[in-house]
Design a protein around this motif. Structure first.
Motif, PDB file in Angstrom:
ATOM      1  N   CYS A 112       0.859  -1.189   0.000  1.00  0.00           N
ATOM      2  CA  CYS A 112       0.000   0.000   0.000  1.00  0.00           C
ATOM      3  C   CYS A 112       0.893   1.236   0.000  1.00  0.00           C
ATOM      4  N   GLN A 113       0.452   2.336   0.605  1.00  0.00           N
ATOM      5  CA  GLN A 113       1.272   3.552   0.593  1.00  0.00           C
ATOM      6  C   GLN A 113       2.392   3.495   1.636  1.00  0.00           C
ATOM      7  N   ARG A 114       2.026   3.088   2.875  1.00  0.00           N
ATOM      8  CA  ARG A 114       3.032   3.075   3.948  1.00  0.00           C
ATOM      9  C   ARG A 114       3.096   1.745   4.703  1.00  0.00           C
ATOM     10  N   GLY A 115       2.259   0.796   4.354  1.00  0.00           N
ATOM     11  CA  GLY A 115       2.368  -0.519   4.961  1.00  0.00           C
ATOM     12  C   GLY A 115       1.276  -0.897   5.929  1.00  0.00           C
ATOM     13  N   GLN A 116       0.356   0.007   6.248  1.00  0.00           N
ATOM     14  CA  GLN A 116      -0.688  -0.304   7.221  1.00  0.00           C
ATOM     15  C   GLN A 116      -1.870  -1.009   6.570  1.00  0.00           C
ATOM     16  N   ARG A 117      -2.368  -0.436   5.470  1.00  0.00           N
ATOM     17  CA  ARG A 117      -3.518  -1.056   4.802  1.00  0.00           C
ATOM     18  C   ARG A 117      -3.182  -2.453   4.283  1.00  0.00           C
ATOM     19  N   SER A 118      -1.951  -2.623   3.784  1.00  0.00           N
ATOM     20  CA  SER A 118      -1.567  -3.929   3.253  1.00  0.00           C
ATOM     21  C   SER A 118      -1.555  -4.982   4.367  1.00  0.00           C
ATOM     22  N   GLN A 119      -1.121  -4.597   5.559  1.00  0.00           N
ATOM     23  CA  GLN A 119      -1.108  -5.526   6.680  1.00  0.00           C
ATOM     24  C   GLN A 119      -2.528  -5.901   7.097  1.00  0.00           C
ATOM     25  N   GLN A 120      -3.413  -4.905   7.112  1.00  0.00           N
ATOM     26  CA  GLN A 120      -4.810  -5.174   7.458  1.00  0.00           C
ATOM     27  C   GLN A 120      -5.469  -6.075   6.424  1.00  0.00           C
ATOM     28  N   CYS A 121      -5.163  -5.808   5.163  1.00  0.00           N
ATOM     29  CA  CYS A 121      -5.722  -6.634   4.088  1.00  0.00           C
ATOM     30  C   CYS A 121      -5.175  -8.059   4.165  1.00  0.00           C
ATOM     31  N   ALA A 122      -3.913  -8.190   4.534  1.00  0.00           N
ATOM     32  CA  ALA A 122      -3.314  -9.528   4.651  1.00  0.00           C
ATOM     33  C   ALA A 122      -4.029 -10.356   5.708  1.00  0.00           C
ATOM     34  N   ARG A 123      -4.410  -9.722   6.799  1.00  0.00           N
ATOM     35  CA  ARG A 123      -5.131 -10.447   7.851  1.00  0.00           C
ATOM     36  C   ARG A 123      -6.469 -10.969   7.331  1.00  0.00           C
ATOM     37  N   VAL A 124      -7.155 -10.134   6.548  1.00  0.00           N
ATOM     38  CA  VAL A 124      -8.435 -10.569   5.979  1.00  0.00           C
ATOM     39  C   VAL A 124      -8.229 -11.750   5.044  1.00  0.00           C
ATOM     40  N   LEU A 125      -7.226 -11.666   4.176  1.00  0.00           N
ATOM     41  CA  LEU A 125      -6.987 -12.767   3.233  1.00  0.00           C
ATOM     42  C   LEU A 125      -6.582 -14.047   3.973  1.00  0.00           C
ATOM     43  N   GLN A 126      -5.851 -13.870   5.044  1.00  0.00           N
ATOM     44  CA  GLN A 126      -5.474 -15.031   5.850  1.00  0.00           C
ATOM     45  C   GLN A 126      -6.725 -15.733   6.376  1.00  0.00           C
ATOM     46  N   GLN A 127      -7.719 -14.986   6.774  1.00  0.00           N
ATOM     47  CA  GLN A 127      -8.973 -15.559   7.255  1.00  0.00           C
ATOM     48  C   GLN A 127      -9.720 -16.302   6.154  1.00  0.00           C
ATOM     49  N   TYR A 128      -9.494 -15.870   4.904  1.00  0.00           N
ATOM     50  CA  TYR A 128     -10.113 -16.555   3.761  1.00  0.00           C
ATOM     51  C   TYR A 128      -9.368 -17.848   3.423  1.00  0.00           C
ATOM     52  N   GLY A 129      -8.229 -18.086   4.057  1.00  0.00           N
ATOM     53  CA  GLY A 129      -7.512 -19.340   3.816  1.00  0.00           C
ATOM     54  C   GLY A 129      -6.243 -19.209   3.005  1.00  0.00           C
ATOM     55  N   TYR A 130      -5.835 -18.023   2.695  1.00  0.00           N
ATOM     56  CA  TYR A 130      -4.576 -17.853   1.964  1.00  0.00           C
ATOM     57  C   TYR A 130      -3.425 -18.156   2.915  1.00  0.00           C
ATOM     58  N   ARG A 131      -2.471 -18.990   2.432  1.00  0.00           N
ATOM     59  CA  ARG A 131      -1.469 -19.533   3.325  1.00  0.00           C
ATOM     60  C   ARG A 131      -0.078 -18.923   3.162  1.00  0.00           C
ATOM     61  N   ASN A 132       0.101 -18.073   2.164  1.00  0.00           N
ATOM     62  CA  ASN A 132       1.453 -17.545   1.908  1.00  0.00           C
ATOM     63  C   ASN A 132       1.375 -16.043   1.629  1.00  0.00           C
ATOM     64  N   ILE A 133       0.919 -15.311   2.632  1.00  0.00           N
ATOM     65  CA  ILE A 133       0.679 -13.883   2.509  1.00  0.00           C
ATOM     66  C   ILE A 133       1.789 -13.111   3.220  1.00  0.00           C
ATOM     67  N   ALA A 134       2.195 -11.981   2.614  1.00  0.00           N
ATOM     68  CA  ALA A 134       3.170 -11.093   3.258  1.00  0.00           C
ATOM     69  C   ALA A 134       2.794  -9.650   2.959  1.00  0.00           C
ATOM     70  N   SER A 135       3.209  -8.769   3.848  1.00  0.00           N
ATOM     71  CA  SER A 135       2.986  -7.324   3.673  1.00  0.00           C
ATOM     72  C   SER A 135       4.349  -6.640   3.553  1.00  0.00           C
ATOM     73  N   VAL A 136       4.420  -5.643   2.652  1.00  0.00           N
ATOM     74  CA  VAL A 136       5.680  -4.931   2.425  1.00  0.00           C
ATOM     75  C   VAL A 136       5.776  -3.780   3.406  1.00  0.00           C
ATOM     76  N   VAL A 137       6.789  -3.799   4.255  1.00  0.00           N
ATOM     77  CA  VAL A 137       6.981  -2.779   5.280  1.00  0.00           C
ATOM     78  C   VAL A 137       7.284  -1.430   4.623  1.00  0.00           C
ATOM     79  N   GLY A 138       6.572  -0.397   5.057  1.00  0.00           N
ATOM     80  CA  GLY A 138       6.820   0.944   4.518  1.00  0.00           C
ATOM     81  C   GLY A 138       6.127   1.232   3.212  1.00  0.00           C
ATOM     82  N   GLY A 139       5.542   0.218   2.586  1.00  0.00           N
ATOM     83  CA  GLY A 139       4.739   0.407   1.389  1.00  0.00           C
ATOM     84  C   GLY A 139       5.476   1.007   0.201  1.00  0.00           C
ATOM     85  N   THR A 140       4.701   1.644  -0.653  1.00  0.00           N
ATOM     86  CA  THR A 140       5.249   2.218  -1.882  1.00  0.00           C
ATOM     87  C   THR A 140       6.262   3.315  -1.580  1.00  0.00           C
ATOM     88  N   GLU A 141       6.031   4.054  -0.496  1.00  0.00           N
ATOM     89  CA  GLU A 141       6.979   5.112  -0.158  1.00  0.00           C
ATOM     90  C   GLU A 141       8.353   4.525   0.140  1.00  0.00           C
TER      91      GLU A 141
END
Length: 375
Positions: free
Chosen positions: A65-94
């Motif tokens: 995402c832009q700074r890494g917060q939304r991507s982490q939140q989205c990763a948690r949601v996808l994890q609940q859907y059963g995705y097993r290999n999810i990661a979030s990029v620290v600091g985002g696009t910036e």
């Protein structure tokens, strides 16, 4: 299970090894630049239907995402859907950009991106809207009390061309409210003074200084090529003339007026919406007698009042260009500075209006000075 966190360099290595890099920012954010190789999917869309967008639950998916917060939140949601290999990029696009990693960039220069960054982050504006403002030509009639704040905000917002028409010169008594001008520019034509101030604020805005009084003979030439007209004048003949010309030429007119401690604003767009939107003549079929409506030099005006009204006019002009919000078409907004109160009056198009009635041919320009004098 905690969400795996990757640095931009680690994410790039995974991307090159076959991982999916998903930019979950909104489209208006991605338009300004994306990590090279990323696929753009709005977070809301991804969380709403992940199975259709990313069918492989075992794929390595990196969220950005832009700074890494939304991507982490989205990763948690996808994890609940059963995705097993999810990661979030620290600091985002910036952080990705700051690390010097490859980017797909918007075709804008650095000054544009930084100067209008707060607009570009608004989904209602974004890059498309800012480009629209840059391509817009506005006419501001009057470089005085109303014109000063309107001009400053329109130039700052990035209006591409601002044509300013005024035949007056800067006077000491103007400086109490006409903030375009300075003590050092007393005696200078107001349009020249305005060009100096506005060019210093935003050199990207082209200022067309028209040192003329608007008359029936030149009004169509001065309105030629503009998209929006802003009435910053202080007399009834000019208001009626501008109204009639804007109806004839199909241009929206942003109206403003001040008197002592009171002001009012509206948008008259009858030229483009005949029979639906009213014009100035629908509100005031005939001007009041001169003694009932003295100008500022006769009646006085609270210095900050034109600032409030001119700023509202600039707001309406920008909304018209961007096509956002609800313009003041068919509404008169009145402001009482002493009570600090706004009041709104609904206005209807007059089916018998001699200028904007649907089946009415343009009657031609009249002697507006005589008309307003009751002659």
């Amino acid at each position: 299970m905690p969400i795996r966190q990757l640095s931009p360099d680690q994410a790039l290595a995974c991307l090159r090894a076959g991982a999916l890099l998903i930019d979950v920012r909104d489209a208006h954010e991605r338009a300004l630049g994306m990590a090279d190789g990323a696929r753009g999917i709005d977070r809301a869309a991804l969380e709403g239907d992940p199975g259709n967008l990313l069918p492989d639950l075992d794929a390595e998916i990196l969220l950005l995402c832009q700074r890494g917060q939304r991507s982490q939140q989205c990763a948690r949601v996808l994890q609940q859907y059963g995705y097993r290999n999810i990661a979030s990029v620290v600091g985002g696009t910036e952080a990705w950009d700051e690390a010097g990693l490859p980017m797909q960039r918007a075709d804008i220069d650095a000054d544009f991106g930084e100067r209008y960054s707060r607009h570009l982050r608004l989904p209602e504006v974004g890059l498309d809207g800012q480009n629209r403002l840059q391509a817009t030509r506005m006419l501001l009639v009057g470089a005085g009390g109303l014109g000063s704040p309107a001009a400053f905000y329109l130039a700052a917002a990035g209006v591409g061309t601002l044509r300013i028409a005024d035949d007056d010169v800067v006077d000491l008594s103007n400086l109490q409210r006409q903030i375009l001008h300075t003590n050092a520019r007393i005696g200078m034509p107001k349009v020249e003074s305005a060009a100096i101030a506005l060019s210093a604020l935003n050199p990207r805005t082209k200022i067309e200084a028209v040192n003329e009084r608007i008359t029936a003979d030149n009004v169509e030439r001065i309105l030629d090529g503009v998209d929006v007209v802003i009435d910053g004048g202080d007399n009834f003949p000019v208001r009626y003339l501008l109204n009639d010309a804007c109806v004839k030429l199909g241009k929206p007119l942003v109206y403003g007026a001040v008197h002592r401690f009171d002001g009012q604003v509206s948008v008259f767009d009858a030229g483009r919406q005949r029979g639906v939107a009213p014009c100035y003549r629908c509100l005031f079929p005939e001007p009041p007698p001169p003694e009932a409506a003295p100008n500022c030099s006769e009646a006085g005006v609270l210095g900050v009042l034109p600032g409030v009204i001119g700023m509202l006019q600039a707001t309406e002009a920008i909304k018209l260009v961007l096509g956002i919000g609800e313009p003041l078409r068919g509404r008169l907004l009145q402001f009482d500075a002493l009570a600090m109160r706004f009041r709104e009056t609904r206005l209807a198009a007059d089916p018998a209006c001699p200028v904007c009635a649907p089946d009415c041919a343009f009657p031609g320009y009249v002697d507006y000075a005589a008309f307003c004098a009751g002659a």
